[in-house]
Each structure stands twice: as structure tokens, then as C-alpha cells.
Write an enzyme that holds these catalytic residues in place. Structure first.
Site: not given
Ligand code: PGA
Length: 246
Positions: A7, A9, A90, A92, A162, A168, A203
């Protein structure tokens, strides 16, 4: 067979994306399905560069055929580049763009109606886990997306667990924690008569993928940061290819 999904991003310009895609052509193909989700502006460059065995995913889709949806992307545009998977839900997008379970459900149904495979992301925040609500949160995200879903014979679903606190941050989930959630996801989906492949994301690096592969009972990985380095991502692919088939 494991899935290994990059991904990217909102990173890389077209030249950088082409260069990274070219390096990924060295990834092994036996025992691992490598998939790349570039920014939309790089789809053409990446699809022209990748070898056939590496798949292409979109980072988003809008659930309508075409029309006045400024800034959105539709199935027709994605099909031009042979995109076959779509990342949905996701954290985010849930957190930064206000995507709700109901909207994600619409996208999921639309994605499947187009013969594309959703990669549905679910996961709890640190606060939710600390409050003992991790399963409740993930269970409700899953039910909102899957309950009553019509699965056509050929269609399949990938669920990426996730945990938001692992994305991250360098704070990877332990294999035990990931395994427990993966079992819960499989059970919840099977109660709704839906077969899923379950991935882990958050991560993932070459240093920790080995223990996740050994202990986390997962069908693959969704990788952000480490997917931006050809060297690291190729190491991840090699480890997935060497993993036992489940
Ligand atoms: P990360 O991102 O590997 O950088 O934690 C994973 C993701 O957001 O899919």
C-alpha cells in the site's frame, strides 16, 4: 499461498513508482501473490512496468458507474489498468475522511458487483483495546460490511486486520494478539456464511514478518512503510514465498 500487498498510500511520483515497480519484478511468484496499490496517478506507469504475476490494487473506489463525483475514481477507470483488488475501509480513510461503515458497505457491494476483490480493512484503536473493546469494534465493523452479503460463486473477500495503533508506528502486534483476532474474524465471518482470507497489517518489516508468519495464522500481509523500499519489500516477498502453504 500468501498475499503480500504493497500500500504505497500518497507517496511516490510517476518516475519513482515506475522505478520501484521495476525492482519488484524480481519478487518470487511461487507461493505468494504480490499486489501493488499505487497512487492513481501512477497506475498507468506501474501497470506498464509490472510483470504479469504481480497484481494491481486500487486504494479507493466510488460506488457509482460514472458522473458528477469530483475527485473520485470509478470502476471503469480502474479496469483500464487491469486493477483486480480494491482496498476499502482503511483506518486512514475512516479517520481522516469520515468514511462510515454504511458507506464502506456500499463500496464493498459495488466492488464485488464489478468482479473486483475487496481488501476490507478493520481494526481497533489503542483506546478501544485498552477498554477491552477490540473484538466488539472489529465485530461490528465486520457485521456492518458482511451481514447478508450476497457472495457470487467465484467471489472472494480479503480482510486485513490492521490495529490502528500498529499502523506506521513501529509498534507491531504480537503474533499471539494477531492470531487471536484472526480467529475471531474467521469465526465472525463464518457465522455469516462468508469465507474470507485474513491478512495482518501494521508496521510489518523483514525483522518481524517471520514470527508473524509462524504464529499469526494469517493468509498474508498489507504493508505500508516497508513497501516503499524495494529491498525491504523483496525480503518480505521472499519470506512469504518460503512460508508453509495453508
Ligand atoms: P504500515 O501501514 O505498514 O506503514 O504500518 C500499513 C497500512 O496502513 O496498510
Amino acid at each position: 499461498m500468501k498475499y503480500l500487498i504493497a500500500n504505497w498510500k500518497m507517496n511516490l511520483n510517476t518516475a519513482e513508482a515506475r522505478e520501484l515497480a521495476a525492482a519488484l519484478r524480481r519478487a518470487p511468484h511461487a507461493g505468494v501473490q504480490v499486489i501493488v496499490a499505487p497512487p492513481f496517478t501512477s497506475l498507468e506507469a506501474v501497470s506498464g512496468t509490472l510483470a504479469g504475476e504481480i497484481g494491481l490494487a486500487a486504494q479507493n473506489i466510488y460506488p457509482a458507474e460514472s458522473g458528477a463525483y469530483t475527485g473520485e475514481i470509478g470502476a471503469a477507470q480502474l479496469e483500464e489498468f487491469d486493477v483486480r483488488w480494491v482496498i476499502l475501509g482503511h483506518s486512514e480513510r475512516r479517520a481522516l475522511l469520515g468514511e462510515t461503515d454504511a458507506f464502506i458497505r456500499r463500496k464493498l457491494e459495488f466492488t464485488m458487483s464489478k468482479g473486483l476483490t475487496p481488501i476490507l480493512c478493520v481494526g481497533e484503536t489503542q483506546e478501544e483495546r485498552a477498554a477491552g473493546r477490540a473484538n466488539a469494534v472489529v465485530g461490528s465493523q465486520l457485521r456492518a460490511s458482511l451481514e447478508g452479503l450476497e457472495m457470487a460463486g467465484e467471489s472472494r473477500l480479503l480482510i486485513a486486520y490492521e490495529p490502528v495503533w500498529a499502523i506506521g508506528t513501529g509498534q507491531v502486534a504480537t503474533p499471539e494478539l494477531a492470531a487471536a483476532m484472526h480467529r475471531f474474524i474467521r469465526e465472525t465471518a463464518s457465522q455469516m456464511q462468508i469465507n474470507v482470507s485474513v491478512l495482518y497489517g501494521g508496521s510489518v518489516t523483514p525483522a518481524n514478518i517471520g514470527e508473524l508468519l509462524a504464529g499469526a495464522e494469517c493468509d498474508g500481509f498489507l504493508v505500508g512503510g516497508a513497501s516503499l523500499s524495494a529491498d525491504q519489500f523483496l525480503q518480505l516477498a521472499a519470506k512469504c514465498a518460503g512460508a508453509e502453504v495453508i
